[in-house]
Design an enzyme around this catalytic site. Sequence first.
Site, PDB file in Angstrom:
ATOM      1  N   GLU A 290       4.388  -5.673 -46.361  1.00  0.00           N
ATOM      2  CA  GLU A 290       3.353  -6.369 -47.146  1.00  0.00           C
ATOM      3  C   GLU A 290       1.982  -6.162 -46.500  1.00  0.00           C
ATOM      4  O   GLU A 290       1.384  -7.095 -45.962  1.00  0.00           O
ATOM      5  CB  GLU A 290       3.658  -7.873 -47.188  1.00  0.00           C
ATOM      6  CG  GLU A 290       5.017  -8.227 -47.735  1.00  0.00           C
ATOM      7  CD  GLU A 290       5.477  -9.623 -47.294  1.00  0.00           C
ATOM      8  OE1 GLU A 290       4.748 -10.307 -46.552  1.00  0.00           O
ATOM      9  OE2 GLU A 290       6.578 -10.011 -47.689  1.00  0.00           O
ATOM     10  N   PRO A 291       1.467  -4.944 -46.504  1.00  0.00           N
ATOM     11  CA  PRO A 291       0.190  -4.704 -45.822  1.00  0.00           C
ATOM     12  C   PRO A 291      -1.006  -5.241 -46.616  1.00  0.00           C
ATOM     13  O   PRO A 291      -1.091  -5.032 -47.828  1.00  0.00           O
ATOM     14  CB  PRO A 291       0.124  -3.178 -45.736  1.00  0.00           C
ATOM     15  CG  PRO A 291       1.041  -2.683 -46.810  1.00  0.00           C
ATOM     16  CD  PRO A 291       2.039  -3.750 -47.119  1.00  0.00           C
ATOM     17  N   GLY A 292      -1.880  -5.936 -45.929  1.00  0.00           N
ATOM     18  CA  GLY A 292      -3.136  -6.387 -46.531  1.00  0.00           C
ATOM     19  C   GLY A 292      -4.279  -5.572 -45.950  1.00  0.00           C
ATOM     20  O   GLY A 292      -4.834  -4.668 -46.577  1.00  0.00           O
TER      21      GLY A 292
ATOM     22  N   TYR B 249     -10.212  -9.969 -46.417  1.00  0.00           N
ATOM     23  CA  TYR B 249     -10.504 -11.331 -45.972  1.00  0.00           C
ATOM     24  C   TYR B 249     -12.004 -11.550 -45.753  1.00  0.00           C
ATOM     25  O   TYR B 249     -12.403 -12.300 -44.859  1.00  0.00           O
ATOM     26  CB  TYR B 249      -9.739 -11.668 -44.685  1.00  0.00           C
ATOM     27  CG  TYR B 249      -8.250 -11.379 -44.768  1.00  0.00           C
ATOM     28  CD1 TYR B 249      -7.411 -12.209 -45.512  1.00  0.00           C
ATOM     29  CD2 TYR B 249      -7.680 -10.274 -44.138  1.00  0.00           C
ATOM     30  CE1 TYR B 249      -6.044 -11.942 -45.602  1.00  0.00           C
ATOM     31  CE2 TYR B 249      -6.320 -10.009 -44.226  1.00  0.00           C
ATOM     32  CZ  TYR B 249      -5.514 -10.836 -44.951  1.00  0.00           C
ATOM     33  OH  TYR B 249      -4.174 -10.567 -45.037  1.00  0.00           O
TER      34      TYR B 249
ATOM     35  N   CYS C 162     -27.002 -23.246 -41.768  1.00  0.00           N
ATOM     36  CA  CYS C 162     -27.551 -24.323 -40.932  1.00  0.00           C
ATOM     37  C   CYS C 162     -26.694 -24.648 -39.724  1.00  0.00           C
ATOM     38  O   CYS C 162     -26.698 -25.762 -39.236  1.00  0.00           O
ATOM     39  CB  CYS C 162     -27.686 -25.566 -41.777  1.00  0.00           C
ATOM     40  SG  CYS C 162     -26.060 -26.128 -42.273  1.00  0.00           S
TER      41      CYS C 162
HETATM   42  N1  LLP Z   1       2.483 -11.079 -45.533  1.00  0.00           N
HETATM   43  C1  LLP Z   1       2.323 -12.383 -45.251  1.00  0.00           C
HETATM   44  C2  LLP Z   1       3.427 -13.311 -45.491  1.00  0.00           C
HETATM   45  C3  LLP Z   1       1.100 -12.836 -44.720  1.00  0.00           C
HETATM   46  O1  LLP Z   1       0.948 -14.122 -44.437  1.00  0.00           O
HETATM   47  C4  LLP Z   1       0.046 -11.908 -44.510  1.00  0.00           C
HETATM   48  C5  LLP Z   1      -1.239 -12.352 -43.978  1.00  0.00           C
HETATM   49  C6  LLP Z   1       0.257 -10.566 -44.832  1.00  0.00           C
HETATM   50  C7  LLP Z   1       1.492 -10.181 -45.332  1.00  0.00           C
HETATM   51  C8  LLP Z   1      -0.796  -9.512 -44.656  1.00  0.00           C
HETATM   52  O2  LLP Z   1      -1.193  -9.346 -43.339  1.00  0.00           O
HETATM   53  P1  LLP Z   1      -2.192  -8.160 -42.947  1.00  0.00           P
HETATM   54  O3  LLP Z   1      -1.473  -6.852 -43.237  1.00  0.00           O
HETATM   55  O4  LLP Z   1      -3.412  -8.283 -43.783  1.00  0.00           O
HETATM   56  O5  LLP Z   1      -2.471  -8.323 -41.508  1.00  0.00           O
HETATM   57  N2  LLP Z   1      -7.770 -14.004 -42.621  1.00  0.00           N
HETATM   58  C9  LLP Z   1      -7.250 -13.353 -41.431  1.00  0.00           C
HETATM   59  C10 LLP Z   1      -5.903 -12.732 -41.653  1.00  0.00           C
HETATM   60  C11 LLP Z   1      -4.885 -13.736 -42.157  1.00  0.00           C
HETATM   61  C12 LLP Z   1      -3.583 -13.117 -42.520  1.00  0.00           C
HETATM   62  C13 LLP Z   1      -2.737 -14.106 -43.255  1.00  0.00           C
HETATM   63  N3  LLP Z   1      -1.500 -13.565 -43.687  1.00  0.00           N
HETATM   64  C14 LLP Z   1      -8.286 -12.330 -40.946  1.00  0.00           C
HETATM   65  O6  LLP Z   1      -9.316 -12.185 -41.582  1.00  0.00           O
HETATM   66  O7  LLP Z   1      -8.072 -11.685 -39.919  1.00  0.00           O
END
Ligand code: LLP
Length: 407
Positions: free
Chosen positions: A263-265, A360, A332
Amino acid sequence: MSPHLSKEFLVQLGDQYGTPLYVYHAEKIKEQFEKLKAAFSGGDTRFFYACKALTNINVLKYINSIGCNVDCSSGNEVLLALRAGFPANRILYTSNNIAFSELEAVASHGVNINIDSLSNLRKFGLKFGSSYPVGIRLRPNIMAGGNLKIATGHESSKFGIPIEQLEDILDLIRETGITIRGLHIHTGSEIKDVSVFLQGVEILFGLADHFPELEFLDLGGGFKVPYKPGETGTDIDLLGKKLAEAVTSFERRMNRKIQVWFEPGKFLVSECGFFITQVNVLKPTRTINFAGLNTGLNHLIRPMFYDAWHTIENISNPSGPIKKYNVVGNICETDTFASDRELNEIREGDYLVFRNAGAYCFEMSSNYNARLKPAEILIKDGRPRLIRKADVFEDLLRNQVILDEGV
Ligand code: LLP
């Protein structure tokens, strides 16, 4: 060749659409997806874009068009994914401490579901029995991730069902007849070390015997991407190779086939994004040269919230002499984007662009200080398209109920 947006083009966009402005480059998302497919081609792997990183419907549509699936963390993300045209079988919903009613609503669309608590697993099992096979999110008790806020798999983490509660899960299966088709972990974000993923999958292999109907092991997201010049991300080619070896030997040992899901974000959308801002005020002081921007932590919270580094470039003066600045916002409270940062000399009015602004960034923006959220632009085939208008003043009042009689 890697897709690229030139500085001149970004300046043009700033002039044309105004700043602050989020810009996303579609072809970069595709390039990242192709890298994933190539790296994990040695096994039966499925990718679900963790859309919490960036949910603009046009980005979702684009991701759908390149054949990537989608992972959702809320009922509304599922609705957005459906609206973007994803069929239910390409949508995954990975829940966390949600009301059972949300699970029921999501299930009515027939999407893939991962459940992360014994409480909801029991309710789901009692309602659906074996008719709706699900995945379960486990807490593997692994400490990993770029910082504590984004570390999710460790022993004090709220996420998932702790693996030491295996017996309770098995009891629930016996009690309700629910079918477990997947085991899920997500240990954190920005995990550079491939051994963390391998350690996770070994833990799941160790549990697989208890789940005869198992179809997939879901290793979540968390691949690190480079943020600083010279930094490297997770070596996904190495991970793909090692994972394929581990899975093949598991399949031989157990005489069963298993899919691996990710599940890459950040990996898909972080680098596609550019945040164009403008310098309002230069404030040289005895010790620090402040460059004050026309934005703040309301639009990009990552530096203040996670101490995140975003590469910043002065695209208006790319060959100016190098000087040191603290790049700060107009909110602020202290909203420092970068301290002691070497940048080409800044003049008031210059455009500064933040890199890695896809994941994000807009998604975590707010209207703090009653400031307006910026517009978003998608570049595809070299053509910029407006995909979100900037807020206007009326948006601030949109959901407020103005009492006639006064307060
Ligand atoms: N799968 C699940 C269940 C998750 O909770 C997340 C991210 C992902 C996949 C994706 O993770 P990634 O591949 O993007 O690392 N707002 C934070 C990151 C929070 C991630 C939350 N969950 C930031 O800006 O660094």
